[in-house]
Design an enzyme around this catalytic site. Structure first.
Site, short mmCIF file in Angstrom:
data_model
loop_
_atom_site.label_atom_id
_atom_site.label_comp_id
_atom_site.label_asym_id
_atom_site.label_seq_id
_atom_site.Cartn_x
_atom_site.Cartn_y
_atom_site.Cartn_z
N LYS A 4 0.91 -1.28 0.05
CA LYS A 4 -0.10 -0.16 -0.07
C LYS A 4 0.85 1.17 0.11
O LYS A 4 2.13 1.18 0.30
CB LYS A 4 -0.95 0.03 1.50
CG LYS A 4 -2.00 -1.23 1.14
CD LYS A 4 -2.98 -1.19 2.35
CE LYS A 4 -4.01 -2.31 2.15
NZ LYS A 4 -5.08 -2.30 3.42
N GLU A 10 -9.49 -9.89 -7.98
CA GLU A 10 -8.68 -8.81 -7.54
C GLU A 10 -7.22 -9.02 -8.56
O GLU A 10 -6.84 -8.02 -9.14
CB GLU A 10 -8.24 -9.04 -6.29
CG GLU A 10 -9.36 -8.66 -5.15
CD GLU A 10 -9.12 -8.84 -3.79
OE1 GLU A 10 -10.01 -8.56 -3.06
OE2 GLU A 10 -7.87 -9.30 -3.49
N HIS A 47 -2.04 -5.40 1.43
CA HIS A 47 -3.43 -6.08 1.21
C HIS A 47 -3.16 -7.44 0.95
O HIS A 47 -2.45 -7.93 0.42
CB HIS A 47 -4.24 -5.38 0.05
CG HIS A 47 -5.30 -6.28 -0.34
ND1 HIS A 47 -6.34 -6.06 0.12
CD2 HIS A 47 -5.48 -7.19 -1.47
CE1 HIS A 47 -7.41 -7.04 -0.45
NE2 HIS A 47 -6.70 -7.74 -1.41
N ASN A 50 -2.12 0.07 6.82
CA ASN A 50 -1.41 -1.09 7.38
C ASN A 50 -0.72 -1.96 6.40
O ASN A 50 -0.57 -3.21 6.16
CB ASN A 50 -2.70 -2.03 7.76
CG ASN A 50 -3.83 -2.32 6.87
OD1 ASN A 50 -3.59 -1.88 5.77
ND2 ASN A 50 -4.86 -3.06 7.09
N TYR A 91 -12.17 -1.34 -3.81
CA TYR A 91 -12.90 -1.75 -2.35
C TYR A 91 -14.43 -1.36 -2.33
O TYR A 91 -14.85 -1.08 -1.17
CB TYR A 91 -12.01 -0.59 -1.53
CG TYR A 91 -10.73 -1.30 -1.04
CD1 TYR A 91 -10.75 -2.54 -0.32
CD2 TYR A 91 -9.49 -0.72 -1.26
CE1 TYR A 91 -9.49 -2.94 0.23
CE2 TYR A 91 -8.28 -1.03 -0.82
CZ TYR A 91 -8.31 -2.23 -0.02
OH TYR A 91 -6.98 -2.90 0.47
P1 ATP Z 1 -7.39 -5.98 3.01
O1 ATP Z 1 -8.50 -6.08 2.55
O2 ATP Z 1 -6.48 -4.63 2.80
O3 ATP Z 1 -6.26 -7.03 2.98
P2 ATP Z 1 -8.18 -6.94 5.60
O4 ATP Z 1 -8.83 -7.81 4.89
O5 ATP Z 1 -7.22 -7.31 6.66
O6 ATP Z 1 -7.59 -5.72 4.65
P3 ATP Z 1 -10.93 -5.15 5.57
O7 ATP Z 1 -11.83 -5.64 6.72
O8 ATP Z 1 -10.94 -6.06 4.30
O9 ATP Z 1 -9.34 -5.86 6.24
O10 ATP Z 1 -10.66 -3.86 5.43
C1 ATP Z 1 -9.93 -3.07 4.20
C2 ATP Z 1 -9.03 -2.01 4.72
O11 ATP Z 1 -9.68 -0.94 5.28
C3 ATP Z 1 -8.02 -2.22 5.51
O12 ATP Z 1 -6.87 -3.06 5.34
C4 ATP Z 1 -7.79 -1.09 6.29
O13 ATP Z 1 -6.52 -0.43 5.23
C5 ATP Z 1 -8.90 -0.40 6.06
N1 ATP Z 1 -9.88 -0.58 7.42
C6 ATP Z 1 -10.30 -1.37 7.74
N2 ATP Z 1 -10.96 -1.07 9.06
C7 ATP Z 1 -10.75 0.22 9.29
C8 ATP Z 1 -11.09 0.99 10.25
N3 ATP Z 1 -11.54 0.93 11.33
N4 ATP Z 1 -10.42 2.27 10.24
C9 ATP Z 1 -10.00 2.93 9.07
N5 ATP Z 1 -9.48 1.85 7.99
C10 ATP Z 1 -9.97 0.69 8.17
MG MG Z 2 -10.02 -7.48 3.18
#
Ligand code: ATP
Ligand code: MG
Length: 138
Positions: free
Chosen positions: A10, A127, A116, A113, A50
């Site tokens: 990211k 994706e 992804h 974070n 997303y």
């Molecule tokens: P990713 O899909 O990016 O691998 P993930 O599957 O661990 O992450 P998801 O629940 O799919 O988590 O959320 C997608 C992304 O949205 C997260 O990686 C983060 O960047 C963002 N995100 C998730 N929760 C929050 C939150 N509470 N506040 C801000 N951003 C968030």
């Molecule tokens: Mg996810």
């Protein structure tokens, strides 16, 4: 069980210069890179990627973040790829991520974070196809 997953390094990790170290960790964990490129997503494209999170309160922030600078997109191959890669990256919130995981090492917060990882075989395919044509997948 499919043997491929999809990842993005990211914008936060790109800005901090962690791209090489993260790719090294991915290789060391036994993943083969089947496709890779750097891309600067537009807000529109980040929003499309997303779209499943459209109704979540953090959607606007997520789209801003993911379009603020380049990402590295990659398709990764390994037995049990989706599950093993989620283990390698650690929990969404780096504060809860296990020691040695990519998010524990390189992520700053739940929003920013570092990486992804696809959450299912079906999403991994969708994706990967979002970023790479058939000619770009090896
Ligand atoms: P990713 O899909 O990016 O691998 P993930 O599957 O661990 O992450 P998801 O629940 O799919 O988590 O959320 C997608 C992304 O949205 C997260 O990686 C983060 O960047 C963002 N995100 C998730 N929760 C929050 C939150 N509470 N506040 C801000 N951003 C968030
Ligand atoms: Mg996810």
């Amino acid at each position: 069980m499919s043997n491929r997953t999809f990842t993005m390094i990211k914008p936060d990790a790109t800005e901090k210069g962690h791209t090489g170290a993260i790719l090294e960790k991915i290789n060391a964990a036994g993943f083969r890179i089947a496709a890779v490129k750097m891309v600067h997503l537009s807000k529109e494209k980040a929003g499309e990627f997303y779209a499943v999170h459209k109704e979540r309160p953090f959607y606007g922030e997520l789209v801003e973040f993911m379009s603020r600078g380049p990402i590295t997109a990659a398709i990764l191959e390994k037995e049990n790829a989706v599950e093993d890669f989620r283990k390698l990256i650690g929990a969404t919130n780096p504060a809860q991520a296990a020691e040695g995981t990519i998010r524990k090492l390189y992520a700053a917060s739940v929003g920013e974070n570092a990486v992804h990882g696809s959450d299912s075989d079906e999403n991994a395919r969708i994706e990967g196809d979002f970023f790479f044509s058939k000619l770009e997948q090896f």
